[in-house]
Design a protein around this motif. Structure first.
Motif, PDB file in Angstrom:
ATOM      1  N   ASP A 255       0.830  -1.203   0.000  1.00 35.20           N
ATOM      2  CA  ASP A 255       0.000   0.000   0.000  1.00 35.20           C
ATOM      3  C   ASP A 255       0.870   1.260   0.000  1.00 35.20           C
ATOM      4  OD1 ASP A 255      -2.149  -1.669   0.049  1.00 35.20           O
ATOM      5  OD2 ASP A 255      -2.949  -0.995   1.963  1.00 35.20           O
ATOM      6  N   PHE A 256       1.944   1.237   0.788  1.00 38.09           N
ATOM      7  CA  PHE A 256       2.830   2.403   0.824  1.00 38.09           C
ATOM      8  C   PHE A 256       3.563   2.560  -0.500  1.00 38.09           C
ATOM      9  CE2 PHE A 256       6.727   4.680   2.247  1.00 38.09           C
ATOM     10  CZ  PHE A 256       6.116   5.839   2.675  1.00 38.09           C
ATOM     11  N   VAL A 257       3.989   1.439  -1.096  1.00 44.85           N
ATOM     12  CA  VAL A 257       4.635   1.482  -2.402  1.00 44.85           C
ATOM     13  C   VAL A 257       3.702   2.123  -3.430  1.00 44.85           C
ATOM     14  CG1 VAL A 257       5.467   0.079  -4.337  1.00 44.85           C
ATOM     15  CG2 VAL A 257       6.193  -0.460  -2.003  1.00 44.85           C
ATOM     16  N   ALA A 258       2.436   1.670  -3.436  1.00 45.78           N
ATOM     17  CA  ALA A 258       1.464   2.209  -4.395  1.00 45.78           C
ATOM     18  C   ALA A 258       1.244   3.706  -4.172  1.00 45.78           C
ATOM     19  CB  ALA A 258       0.145   1.451  -4.280  1.00 45.78           C
ATOM     20  N   PHE A 259       1.139   4.108  -2.902  1.00 43.20           N
ATOM     21  CA  PHE A 259       0.919   5.528  -2.609  1.00 43.20           C
ATOM     22  C   PHE A 259       2.089   6.374  -3.091  1.00 43.20           C
ATOM     23  CE2 PHE A 259       1.273   9.351  -0.123  1.00 43.20           C
ATOM     24  CZ  PHE A 259      -0.026   9.825  -0.056  1.00 43.20           C
ATOM     25  N   VAL A 260       3.314   5.984  -2.739  1.00 48.81           N
ATOM     26  CA  VAL A 260       4.488   6.777  -3.121  1.00 48.81           C
ATOM     27  C   VAL A 260       4.640   6.804  -4.640  1.00 48.81           C
ATOM     28  CG1 VAL A 260       7.003   6.933  -2.971  1.00 48.81           C
ATOM     29  CG2 VAL A 260       5.666   6.393  -0.921  1.00 48.81           C
ATOM     30  N   THR A 261       4.413   5.652  -5.294  1.00 53.91           N
ATOM     31  CA  THR A 261       4.503   5.590  -6.754  1.00 53.91           C
ATOM     32  C   THR A 261       3.562   6.595  -7.400  1.00 53.91           C
ATOM     33  OG1 THR A 261       5.106   3.248  -6.705  1.00 53.91           O
ATOM     34  CG2 THR A 261       4.232   4.112  -8.776  1.00 53.91           C
ATOM     35  N   GLN A 262       2.332   6.652  -6.914  1.00 51.04           N
ATOM     36  CA  GLN A 262       1.351   7.575  -7.490  1.00 51.04           C
ATOM     37  C   GLN A 262       1.646   9.020  -7.100  1.00 51.04           C
ATOM     38  OE1 GLN A 262      -2.693   6.072  -6.727  1.00 51.04           O
ATOM     39  NE2 GLN A 262      -1.905   3.991  -6.894  1.00 51.04           N
ATOM     40  N   GLU A 278       6.393   4.528  11.110  1.00 53.36           N
ATOM     41  CA  GLU A 278       6.131   3.126  11.429  1.00 53.36           C
ATOM     42  C   GLU A 278       6.907   2.187  10.504  1.00 53.36           C
ATOM     43  OE1 GLU A 278       4.021   0.491  12.948  1.00 53.36           O
ATOM     44  OE2 GLU A 278       4.652   1.686  14.633  1.00 53.36           O
ATOM     45  N   LYS A 279       6.426   2.001   9.267  1.00 51.54           N
ATOM     46  CA  LYS A 279       7.049   1.037   8.380  1.00 51.54           C
ATOM     47  C   LYS A 279       7.395   1.613   7.012  1.00 51.54           C
ATOM     48  CE  LYS A 279       5.538  -3.207   8.271  1.00 51.54           C
ATOM     49  NZ  LYS A 279       6.829  -3.864   8.596  1.00 51.54           N
ATOM     50  N   GLY A 280       7.398   2.935   6.915  1.00 48.01           N
ATOM     51  CA  GLY A 280       7.743   3.553   5.641  1.00 48.01           C
ATOM     52  C   GLY A 280       9.176   3.317   5.224  1.00 48.01           C
ATOM     53  N   GLY A 281      10.053   3.010   6.179  1.00 43.05           N
ATOM     54  CA  GLY A 281      11.461   2.777   5.877  1.00 43.05           C
ATOM     55  C   GLY A 281      11.820   1.323   5.685  1.00 43.05           C
ATOM     56  N   ASP A 282      10.835   0.463   5.429  1.00 43.68           N
ATOM     57  CA  ASP A 282      11.118  -0.953   5.179  1.00 43.68           C
ATOM     58  C   ASP A 282      11.899  -1.119   3.878  1.00 43.68           C
ATOM     59  OD1 ASP A 282       9.837  -1.647   7.466  1.00 43.68           O
ATOM     60  OD2 ASP A 282       8.252  -2.819   6.519  1.00 43.68           O
ATOM     61  N   GLY A 290      13.221   1.563  -6.338  1.00 43.27           N
ATOM     62  CA  GLY A 290      14.496   1.857  -6.987  1.00 43.27           C
ATOM     63  C   GLY A 290      14.782   3.342  -7.039  1.00 43.27           C
ATOM     64  N   ASP A 291      15.116   3.845  -8.245  1.00 45.11           N
ATOM     65  CA  ASP A 291      15.455   5.270  -8.357  1.00 45.11           C
ATOM     66  C   ASP A 291      14.227   6.172  -8.393  1.00 45.11           C
ATOM     67  OD1 ASP A 291      14.520   4.703 -10.881  1.00 45.11           O
ATOM     68  OD2 ASP A 291      16.425   5.017 -11.902  1.00 45.11           O
ATOM     69  N   ARG A 292      13.022   5.583  -8.248  1.00 45.52           N
ATOM     70  CA  ARG A 292      11.805   6.397  -8.144  1.00 45.52           C
ATOM     71  C   ARG A 292      11.487   6.753  -6.691  1.00 45.52           C
ATOM     72  NH1 ARG A 292       8.131   7.179 -11.946  1.00 45.52           N
ATOM     73  NH2 ARG A 292       6.368   6.930 -10.514  1.00 45.52           N
ATOM     74  N   MET A 293      12.275   6.251  -5.758  1.00 40.69           N
ATOM     75  CA  MET A 293      12.060   6.591  -4.356  1.00 40.69           C
ATOM     76  C   MET A 293      12.519   8.023  -4.115  1.00 40.69           C
ATOM     77  SD  MET A 293      10.887   5.289  -1.540  1.00 40.69           S
ATOM     78  CE  MET A 293      10.684   6.009   0.090  1.00 40.69           C
ATOM     79  N   PRO A 294      11.613   8.900  -3.659  1.00 36.48           N
ATOM     80  CA  PRO A 294      11.992  10.306  -3.458  1.00 36.48           C
ATOM     81  C   PRO A 294      13.014  10.469  -2.339  1.00 36.48           C
ATOM     82  CG  PRO A 294       9.598  10.031  -3.523  1.00 36.48           C
ATOM     83  CD  PRO A 294      10.184   8.662  -3.403  1.00 36.48           C
ATOM     84  N   LEU A 295      13.854  11.480  -2.467  1.00 41.06           N
ATOM     85  CA  LEU A 295      14.800  11.833  -1.415  1.00 41.06           C
ATOM     86  C   LEU A 295      14.130  12.783  -0.438  1.00 41.06           C
ATOM     87  CD1 LEU A 295      18.024  12.422  -3.563  1.00 41.06           C
ATOM     88  CD2 LEU A 295      17.256  10.310  -2.457  1.00 41.06           C
TER      89      LEU A 295
END
Length: 429
Positions: A255-262, A278-282, A290-295
């Motif tokens: 769910d977090f992956v989908a949210f950040v991706t969108q 909580e678990k955003g840093g898993d 990958g390289d789509r993860m925001p800084l």
């Protein structure tokens, strides 16, 4: 062809349907097991994890963590260490499925320990089964603080951080990180969390900690998407419209992956700071994006592959990668710690594995070195709440290619010890 009357045909059809329904309802006789055989086991442990769907990676990683724990225990060669038979059950993140499996573990397989469970709503159901059966329940990945509060029972023990600990650390982080802002005006906060037990408790524990720290804040909105929400665009647009100083998010896993991706295709991360304590840093989130993860996101987890830099954590991460072919999520370390805790409590009880009261007393006094413990610190069980006391590490997403396929990991750490977050709640309690 012999003709069949209509009534007889209907009767035959009913029988066929009844047989099919019975066969469908019956649980499979074969259960996957790890460790000792049925004949040689001293203790039977029934572990429940989702193995499929968005949460499936946490269950599959937990199984590898259990294998590593059994391997680690065998290498210790300590006297009175029990031989564990670990049964595995796929909850599919459904309460009804988890209840069926948990009952089978304690009633048919004679398990004296239940362990695992990712979803907090599922954990509430499982803890009631354990309590009625007089069995232990060792929580390794669910986090609602209600499990050690209103749903507490004497043989429930949690070996990973709960929502109260993580959100208190998050509140401490906000007080420190936004210090200059708070000197001038209140911090405007929007919250987005999953629409079930876990999300509600994260929000309640977070506000309680902010209030006790006298952090000056305003709530600009609360949003509650359902589990496995396919489209977060409405929620993302609403957060952009609210323009909070900080978005606090408690989605996890897929769910977090989908949210950040969108959200990366919008202005959200430009107009507001973004946190998940909580678990955003898993790790699996970093690996997937990958390289789509925001800084610059402010995140935490219950285990980090790149912190602490201890021999034990390095061994755990490298051995997991060697056996699985990829790096572990936090669920793996929780399952690893759960199995170690069961074995160590039984050993400290003197080797009488049928003395459940003695094991319970040993669990209450348990101290245990885990992969997430920094140098000079050892995890320990709170004898009153049965909640483990561990260090909380909150970081910021930075470029770090050492754990491919992830291109981003956490850095710029802020570290909070149990004495830090327990002091917040000790003033009026």
């Amino acid at each position: 062809m012999i003709p069949i009357s209509r009534n007889r045909f209907i009767g035959i059809l009913i029988v066929i349907c009844q047989v099919a329904l019975v066969a469908f309802a019956m649980p499979s006789k074969a259960l996957e097991s790890l460790g000792a055989s049925e004949d040689t086991a001293d203790i039977v442990v029934g572990c429940l994890y989702p193995m499929s769907g968005r949460a499936g990676v946490l269950g599959r990683d937990s199984v590898v963590g259990i294998r590593l724990a059994l391997q680690y225990i065998e290498q210790q060669e300590l006297p009175t260490l029990p031989r564990l038979r670990v049964l595995l059950g796929d909850t599919k993140s459904k309460r009804s499925t988890a209840v069926t499996i948990a009952k089978r573990f304690v009633e048919e397989e004679r398990a004296t320990f239940l362990c695992g469970v990712v979803n907090s709503s599922v954990a509430i159901q499982v803890t009631e089964i354990a309590a009625s059966a007089g069995a232990f329940f060792v929580g390794t990945d669910h986090a609602s603080s209600r499990l050690t509060d209103e749903f507490f029972h004497d043989r429930y023990f949690r070996v990973t951080n709960d929502t109260r600990q993580s959100m208190t650390a998050g509140a401490l982080f906000i007080r420190d990180y936004f210090d200059e802002h708070l000197k001038k005006k209140p911090l405007r906060i929007s919250y987005l969390g999953p629409d079930y037990e876990y999300g509600y408790q994260v929000w309640a524990d977070f506000r309680e900690a902010l209030n006790k720290l006298s952090v000056d804040y305003e709530i600009t909105g609360t949003l509650w998407p359902r589990l496995s929400e396919p489209d977060y665009s409405h929620y993302i647009n609403e957060l952009i419209r609210q323009k909070p100083d900080l978005v606090v998010n408690s989605l996890w896993g897929g769910d977090f992956v989908a949210f950040v991706t969108q959200a990366t295709d919008t202005r959200l991360f430009d107009v507001s700071r973004f946190a998940n304590f909580e678990k955003g840093g898993d790790y699996e989130i970093f690996a997937h994006l990958g390289d789509r993860m925001p800084l610059g996101l402010l995140l935490a987890s219950r285990h980090h592959n790149n912190w602490p830099e201890t021999d034990f954590n390095r061994w755990f991460v490298q051995e997991f990668q060697r056996q699985a072919g990829y790096y572990p999520s936090s669920g793996a370390q929780g399952a690893f710690t759960g199995i170690l805790a069961i074995a160590e409590a039984a050993r400290q009880a003197g080797g009488d594995y049928g003395d459940l009261e003695g094991i319970e007393r040993a669990f209450e006094q348990l101290s245990l070195t885990t992969p997430e413990d920094p140098p000079g610190f050892q995890s320990s069980m709170d004898p009153v709440t049965h909640q483990i006391r561990q260090v909380m590490a909150i970081g910021e997403t930075v470029e770090d290619p050492r754990y491919p396929p992830a291109k981003v990991m956490l850095g710029n750490w802020q570290i909070y010890y149990p004495s830090d977050y327990e002091q917040v709640h000790s003033v009026t309690e």
